[in-house]
Structure formats: structure tokens, C-alpha cells
Design an enzyme around this catalytic site. Structure first.
Site, PDB file in Angstrom:
ATOM      1  N   VAL A 239       0.841  -1.213   0.000  1.00 52.56           N
ATOM      2  CA  VAL A 239       0.000   0.000   0.000  1.00 52.56           C
ATOM      3  C   VAL A 239       0.867   1.252   0.000  1.00 52.56           C
ATOM      4  CG1 VAL A 239      -1.670   1.322   1.380  1.00 52.56           C
ATOM      5  CG2 VAL A 239      -1.944  -1.150   1.127  1.00 52.56           C
TER       6      VAL A 239
ATOM      7  N   ASP B 131      10.121   2.520   7.688  1.00 48.74           N
ATOM      8  CA  ASP B 131       9.652   1.129   7.848  1.00 48.74           C
ATOM      9  C   ASP B 131      10.573   0.472   8.858  1.00 48.74           C
ATOM     10  OD1 ASP B 131       8.899  -1.745   7.231  1.00 48.74           O
ATOM     11  OD2 ASP B 131       7.702  -0.745   5.706  1.00 48.74           O
TER      12      ASP B 131
ATOM     13  N   TYR C  69      11.619   8.927  12.653  1.00 46.40           N
ATOM     14  CA  TYR C  69      10.436   9.572  13.223  1.00 46.40           C
ATOM     15  C   TYR C  69      10.650  11.064  13.491  1.00 46.40           C
ATOM     16  CZ  TYR C  69       7.883   5.240  13.449  1.00 46.40           C
ATOM     17  OH  TYR C  69       7.204   4.102  13.085  1.00 46.40           O
TER      18      TYR C  69
ATOM     19  N   ARG D 227     -10.989  -7.965   7.546  1.00 48.34           N
ATOM     20  CA  ARG D 227     -10.174  -6.833   8.003  1.00 48.34           C
ATOM     21  C   ARG D 227     -10.143  -6.808   9.525  1.00 48.34           C
ATOM     22  NH1 ARG D 227     -13.345  -4.960   3.573  1.00 48.34           N
ATOM     23  NH2 ARG D 227     -12.069  -4.268   1.809  1.00 48.34           N
TER      24      ARG D 227
ATOM     25  N   ASP E 252     -13.836   1.799  -1.622  1.00 47.46           N
ATOM     26  CA  ASP E 252     -15.070   1.076  -1.962  1.00 47.46           C
ATOM     27  C   ASP E 252     -15.944   1.933  -2.889  1.00 47.46           C
ATOM     28  OD1 ASP E 252     -14.712  -0.971   0.532  1.00 47.46           O
ATOM     29  OD2 ASP E 252     -14.265   1.084   1.076  1.00 47.46           O
TER      30      ASP E 252
ATOM     31  N   ARG F 194     -14.556   1.812  -6.323  1.00 47.59           N
ATOM     32  CA  ARG F 194     -14.957   0.542  -6.957  1.00 47.59           C
ATOM     33  C   ARG F 194     -16.417   0.617  -7.401  1.00 47.59           C
ATOM     34  NH1 ARG F 194     -11.881  -2.842  -2.190  1.00 47.59           N
ATOM     35  NH2 ARG F 194      -9.943  -3.156  -3.308  1.00 47.59           N
TER      36      ARG F 194
ATOM     37  N   HIS G  58     -15.417   0.495   6.764  1.00 50.36           N
ATOM     38  CA  HIS G  58     -14.644  -0.044   5.633  1.00 50.36           C
ATOM     39  C   HIS G  58     -14.454  -1.525   5.959  1.00 50.36           C
ATOM     40  CE1 HIS G  58     -11.739  -0.761   2.537  1.00 50.36           C
ATOM     41  NE2 HIS G  58     -10.786  -1.019   3.398  1.00 50.36           N
TER      42      HIS G  58
HETATM   43  P1  NAD Z   1       2.567  -5.081   3.676  1.00 46.56           P
HETATM   44  O1  NAD Z   1       2.827  -6.240   4.571  1.00 46.56           O
HETATM   45  O2  NAD Z   1       2.947  -5.170   2.239  1.00 46.56           O
HETATM   46  O3  NAD Z   1       3.263  -3.774   4.276  1.00 46.56           O
HETATM   47  C1  NAD Z   1       3.177  -3.435   5.617  1.00 46.56           C
HETATM   48  C2  NAD Z   1       4.464  -2.734   5.975  1.00 46.56           C
HETATM   49  O4  NAD Z   1       4.372  -2.289   7.328  1.00 46.56           O
HETATM   50  C3  NAD Z   1       5.705  -3.667   5.890  1.00 46.56           C
HETATM   51  O5  NAD Z   1       6.665  -3.092   5.031  1.00 46.56           O
HETATM   52  C4  NAD Z   1       6.168  -3.757   7.337  1.00 46.56           C
HETATM   53  O6  NAD Z   1       7.580  -3.886   7.472  1.00 46.56           O
HETATM   54  C5  NAD Z   1       5.672  -2.427   7.883  1.00 46.56           C
HETATM   55  N1  NAD Z   1       5.599  -2.401   9.343  1.00 46.56           N
HETATM   56  C6  NAD Z   1       5.106  -3.340  10.171  1.00 46.56           C
HETATM   57  N2  NAD Z   1       5.263  -2.950  11.451  1.00 46.56           N
HETATM   58  C7  NAD Z   1       5.857  -1.743  11.417  1.00 46.56           C
HETATM   59  C8  NAD Z   1       6.282  -0.827  12.414  1.00 46.56           C
HETATM   60  N3  NAD Z   1       6.124  -1.079  13.706  1.00 46.56           N
HETATM   61  N4  NAD Z   1       6.863   0.319  12.014  1.00 46.56           N
HETATM   62  C9  NAD Z   1       7.050   0.599  10.706  1.00 46.56           C
HETATM   63  N5  NAD Z   1       6.652  -0.229   9.711  1.00 46.56           N
HETATM   64  C10 NAD Z   1       6.083  -1.383  10.066  1.00 46.56           C
HETATM   65  O7  NAD Z   1       1.020  -4.751   3.828  1.00 46.56           O
HETATM   66  P2  NAD Z   1       0.153  -3.872   2.805  1.00 46.56           P
HETATM   67  O8  NAD Z   1      -0.442  -4.785   1.787  1.00 46.56           O
HETATM   68  O9  NAD Z   1       0.923  -2.699   2.395  1.00 46.56           O
HETATM   69  O10 NAD Z   1      -1.053  -3.437   3.763  1.00 46.56           O
HETATM   70  C11 NAD Z   1      -0.832  -2.493   4.794  1.00 46.56           C
HETATM   71  C12 NAD Z   1      -2.160  -2.254   5.521  1.00 46.56           C
HETATM   72  O11 NAD Z   1      -3.067  -1.579   4.636  1.00 46.56           O
HETATM   73  C13 NAD Z   1      -2.878  -3.546   5.943  1.00 46.56           C
HETATM   74  O12 NAD Z   1      -3.450  -3.380   7.210  1.00 46.56           O
HETATM   75  C14 NAD Z   1      -3.953  -3.705   4.873  1.00 46.56           C
HETATM   76  O13 NAD Z   1      -5.037  -4.488   5.319  1.00 46.56           O
HETATM   77  C15 NAD Z   1      -4.327  -2.265   4.648  1.00 46.56           C
HETATM   78  N6  NAD Z   1      -5.069  -1.966   3.422  1.00 46.56           N
HETATM   79  C16 NAD Z   1      -5.988  -0.993   3.511  1.00 46.56           C
HETATM   80  C17 NAD Z   1      -6.736  -0.646   2.415  1.00 46.56           C
HETATM   81  C18 NAD Z   1      -7.770   0.450   2.550  1.00 46.56           C
HETATM   82  O14 NAD Z   1      -8.670   0.600   1.719  1.00 46.56           O
HETATM   83  N7  NAD Z   1      -7.684   1.246   3.588  1.00 46.56           N
HETATM   84  C19 NAD Z   1      -6.542  -1.312   1.189  1.00 46.56           C
HETATM   85  C20 NAD Z   1      -5.567  -2.292   1.111  1.00 46.56           C
HETATM   86  C21 NAD Z   1      -4.826  -2.635   2.253  1.00 46.56           C
END
Ligand code: NAD
Length: 302
Positions: free
Chosen positions: A13, A35, A66, A89, A149, A152, A176
């Protein structure tokens, strides 16, 4: 620094958001990546900077810390676990609420005084926790909510009726997540009610397809990212350009003490106000159900 954005969480994301930002004209001057793995964000920053010769915007991308949040306009939170196959979710609530406490604390320790934009799921709960952990005013905490959503929904209606998505006045509202819904009584195209275009069965099918989109995409390719990346850019630009556009972002509902999506005005202050929507009794009941779903999830954390 005029318009600095800090992105925490540079996975699917976060990087889709970053790449979408570089592909558009935007007021963002600097993008800071954070990250868990510093070398990884250094690599991502290098790769993104190598787009700049051909990008319509001039954004400096760096791997940061940070402390960079101090003078940031927006901190985007996309860190944490994503849905595995078959997971909802809401199943992510314990893992991600734990991660968010430490992240929001670190951001606030820097002296950050801007706007949080949350993408991590379960979205409405994580938006609410960001509000509580940061103690910033509610207008400065925005969740992407049902913006994805809604995108979409407009796309699917548009392909069915052959009208541009931009001219389809339709929203998905509520959580959501699985209790989200389309208030069809409010949907129109060019001032004409939706029932002049779509049968009840068509409406039901589109609504189900919207709800199941994330599950379908995760089954086919493991994660969803481009749609949400574009939504986050839309919200970022609305804030930086003080656009005052109406988006179904997740924001604080004081009466019910939850964050939930209904159409709201997004501007430089964050969320200016939620718009009143005239719902039918049946739609009111669906919204109440969605509010209670989020409330119960928050209570489960206590
Ligand atoms: P991902 O696993 O590809 O990426 C998550 C990232 O967070 C990783 O790079 C990980 O190292 C990092 N991370 C974890 N803990 C951390 C911390 N303490 N500090 C800093 N970084 C940290 O996951 P993704 O596919 O990118 O999804 C991320 C989130 O977005 C998920 O919760 C997913 O469900 C959500 N999401 C939301 C929507 C929406 O419509 N809002 C859509 C798709 C995904």
C-alpha cells in the site's frame, strides 16, 4: 519545508501510494519513508528518485526517521499486517492496534502537529486509535475509509451504464469492511435516480461485488494496493490544495464515539464537516449496524 509527507509502512500500500504520488502533479515537496528495515527504505527511496527525470512533480524522496515528522504536513500510516486469504479486516485488530500504539507515540514524540491519514486495517478502528493515542483534534485524523469502496462502486456502475465514473453520484458508507453498504436511495446519474438505469438485481450484484472485491483480489494476487494508493493521493491533494471536496473518509462521529465513513468535506484543516445524508429507515438501520460493529470491535480491545 513546505509540504513534507512522512509515510510509515512501505509495503504494497505504502509504495503504491508513493508511486501514484510521483505520477501526478502534486504540491508534495518531500516524501520521507519509514519502515522497520532502514536498508529496505533506502532502496525504495533510490528507486523512486530515479523516476524524477520523467515525473510531472518534483518530489525529493528520502529514507528517514520519526524525527522527520516534526514539520510534516501529513503522516500517512500504512504499516501493519494485511489480510491473509480468508481473513476479514477485523481479524487484524489485535496485531495492528499493538503496532499502532508504538508508531503514533513515536510520531507524536517528534512534535508532529499536522494531519494523520490512516490506511491500515481494520481501518475505522485504527483511525479511532490514532485519534486516541495522538490526542490531536478530530478534524486532523482521517481514515481512507470507504473512499476505495466508493471508487470501486463508481467504476462498476460506470461500466454497466456506460457513463464516466466522475458523473456517478454514489457512495459506499459505514465501516470499511463487511458491514459497509450503498445507500441506493441517494444514488443518481445526471440528476436522474439510479433506478432509471439499474434494476434492483443489478444494484444488489454491484453492491456484493464491491464488498467482495478485496477478498477476490487477495485470492488472485495476494494483496490490494493500486486502488488504495490512488485514494490516498486523492486525499493528500485535497488537503494540500485545500480543495474542499467531498469524500467518504473515515472521521470522528462524536455522537457515537466511533470513526466511520460518511461523505465529508476534506480541506487544508483535514475533515471540515460531515455532510447530512437523507437515508431511508432501512439505510438508517444499516448505518446503525455498521456503527455497532465498529464499537464492538473497539470494546473488544479493552
Ligand atoms: P505489507 O505487509 O505489504 O506492508 C506493511 C508494511 O508495514 C511492511 O513493510 C512492514 O515492514 C511495515 N511495518 C510493520 N510494522 C511496522 C512498524 N512497527 N513500524 C514501521 N513499519 C512497520 O502490507 P500492505 O499490503 O501494504 O497493507 C498495509 C495495511 O493496509 C494492511 O493493514 C492492509 O489491510 C491495509 N489496506 C488498507 C486498504 C484500505 O482501503 N484502507 C486497502 C488495502 C490494504
Amino acid at each position: 519545508m513546505k509540504n513534507k509527507i512522512v509515510l510509515v509502512g512501505c509495503g504494497n500500500v505504502g509504495m503504491a501510494y508513493s508511486y501514484a504520488l510521483l505520477n501526478q502533479k502534486t504540491y508534495v515537496d518531500k516524501l520521507v519513508l519509514i519502515d522497520l528495515d532502514k536498508e529496505y527504505t533506502e532502496g525504495q527511496a533510490m528507486d523512486l528518485n530515479h523516476c524524477l527525470s520523467y515525473s510531472p512533480s518534483k518530489i525529493e524522496v528520502i529514507s528517514g526517521h520519526y524525527s522527520d515528522c516534526k514539520d510534516a504536513k501529513i503522516v500517512v500510516l500504512a504499516a501493519g499486517a494485511n489480510q491473509a486469504l480468508g481473513e476479514t479486516r477485523m481479524d487484524l485488530i489485535n496485531k495492528n492496534s499493538f503496532i499502532f500504539k508504538s508508531i503514533v507515540d513515536e510520531v507524536m514524540k517528534s512534535g508532529f502537529d499536522g494531519i494523520f491519514l490512516v490506511a491500515t486495517n481494520p481501518l475505522d478502528v485504527m483511525t479511532y486509535l490514532t485519534l486516541k493515542y495522538s490526542k490531536l483534534p478530530p478534524n486532523r485524523i482521517i481514515g481512507s475509509g470507504t473512499t476505495l469502496d466508493t471508487s470501486r462502486l463508481r467504476y462498476m456502475i460506470s461500466t454497466k451504464v456506460n457513463v464516466s465514473p466522475e458523473d456517478i453520484d454514489a457512495f459506499v458508507i459505514g465501516e470499511h469492511g463487511d458491514s459497509e453498504f450503498v445507500p441506493w436511495s441517494t444514488v443518481s446519474i445526471g440528476l436522474s435516480k439510479i433506478h432509471n438505469f439499474l434494476s434492483y438485481e443489478d444494484q444488489k450484484k454491484i453492491e456484493d461485488d464491491v464488498k467482495n472485491s478485496a477478498y477476490e483480489i487477495i485470492k488472485k494476487k495476494g494483496a490490494t494496493c493500486y486502488g488504495i494508493g490512488m485514494c490516498l493521493v486523492k486525499i493528500t491533494n485535497a488537503i494540500l490544495e485545500d480543495k474542499k471536496i467531498i469524500l467518504p473518509v473515515s472521521s470522528y462521529d462524536k455522537k457515537n464515539d466511533v470513526c466511520i465513513s460518511t461523505p465529508a468535506i476534506v480541506c487544508s484543516q483535514g475533515v471540515k464537516e460531515k455532510i447530512f445524508i437523507p437515508l431511508t429507515l432501512d439505510e438508517e438501520a444499516k448505518l446503525t449496524k455498521s456503527i455497532n460493529t465498529i464499537k464492538d470491535a473497539i470494546k473488544s480491545l479493552d
